[in-house]
Design an enzyme around this catalytic site. Structure first.
Site, PDB file in Angstrom:
ATOM      1  N   CYS A  92       0.825  -1.220   0.000  1.00 16.57           N
ATOM      2  CA  CYS A  92       0.000   0.000   0.000  1.00 16.57           C
ATOM      3  C   CYS A  92       0.856   1.266   0.000  1.00 16.57           C
ATOM      4  O   CYS A  92       0.576   2.210  -0.718  1.00 16.57           O
ATOM      5  CB  CYS A  92      -0.928   0.006   1.205  1.00 16.57           C
ATOM      6  N   HIS A  93       1.908   1.286   0.828  1.00 19.14           N
ATOM      7  CA  HIS A  93       2.716   2.497   0.958  1.00 19.14           C
ATOM      8  C   HIS A  93       4.210   2.223   0.886  1.00 19.14           C
ATOM      9  O   HIS A  93       5.015   3.123   1.082  1.00 19.14           O
ATOM     10  CB  HIS A  93       2.362   3.224   2.262  1.00 19.14           C
ATOM     11  N   GLY A  94       4.595   0.961   0.677  1.00 20.46           N
ATOM     12  CA  GLY A  94       6.002   0.638   0.437  1.00 20.46           C
ATOM     13  C   GLY A  94       6.860   0.419   1.672  1.00 20.46           C
ATOM     14  O   GLY A  94       8.060   0.686   1.631  1.00 20.46           O
TER      15      GLY A  94
END
Length: 186
Positions: free
Chosen positions: A150-152
């Site tokens: 989702c956000h790394g």
């Protein structure tokens, strides 16, 4: 004869005390249902702890179980994964706190402090990304641990944040071995 400073209690004093005591008991009896309704119900208490058989988890294998509505990752790491996790200096970690509910709050995020004592190959963690609560993917990312697409956020094989926006390591829940190959989480 000397005058006494004490006064004998009267019937009126007794009635004031008895009325006040009965009022306090009545107020407590009236308040109790409202206080008691704030306790968790039986279905929530039943989720407070779970037992998991980890004897069938082979080396290199992971399982996911649910505890208190959250996924818990249990992984039996390989010797190579343990060696790589031990080789990471604490200074390279964004979060140097172990985040292990079984240890002191200020325990360092060494691999030993994140793993199961006596069985360092086994690691148990709440599988919720500490950035925004997503569920990371296992055996993925730059460090072979967990990756939150989702956000790394990248976690290593010890569940420690190594890269990305997540501020903390994955949490290690309270657990204990209750017999050979059987752990109780919660």
């Amino acid at each position: 004869m000397a005058q006494q400073d004490t006064v004998e209690p009267t019937r009126r004093d007794f009635l004031y005390i008895a009325t006040g005591a009965m009022g306090a008991v009545g107020a407590g009896a009236l308040a109790w249902p409202f206080i008691d309704q704030m306790n968790p119900d039986a279905s929530a208490l039943s989720l407070a702890s779970i037992e998991v058989d980890v004897s069938a988890v082979e080396e290199g294998q992971s399982i996911k179980v649910m505890w208190r509505g959250k996924p818990v990752f249990i992984r039996n790491r390989t010797a190579k994964e343990i060696e790589e996790a031990n080789a990471v200096p604490l200074a390279d970690l964004p979060d140097t706190n172990a985040r292990n509910a079984n240890l002191a709050a200020d325990a360092e995020a060494t691999d030993v402090n994140r793993a199961v004592e006596g069985n360092e190959a086994l690691i148990v963690m709440v599988g919720v990304c500490t950035h925004l609560g997503c569920i990371p993917l296992g055996q993925a990312g730059d460090f072979g641990g967990w990756f939150c697409p989702c956000h790394g956020s990248h976690y290593d094989t010890a569940g420690r944040i190594r890269k990305g926006p997540a501020p903390e390591n994955l949490l290690v829940p309270p657990f204990e071995f209750i017999s050979e190959g059987l752990i109780q989480i919660g």
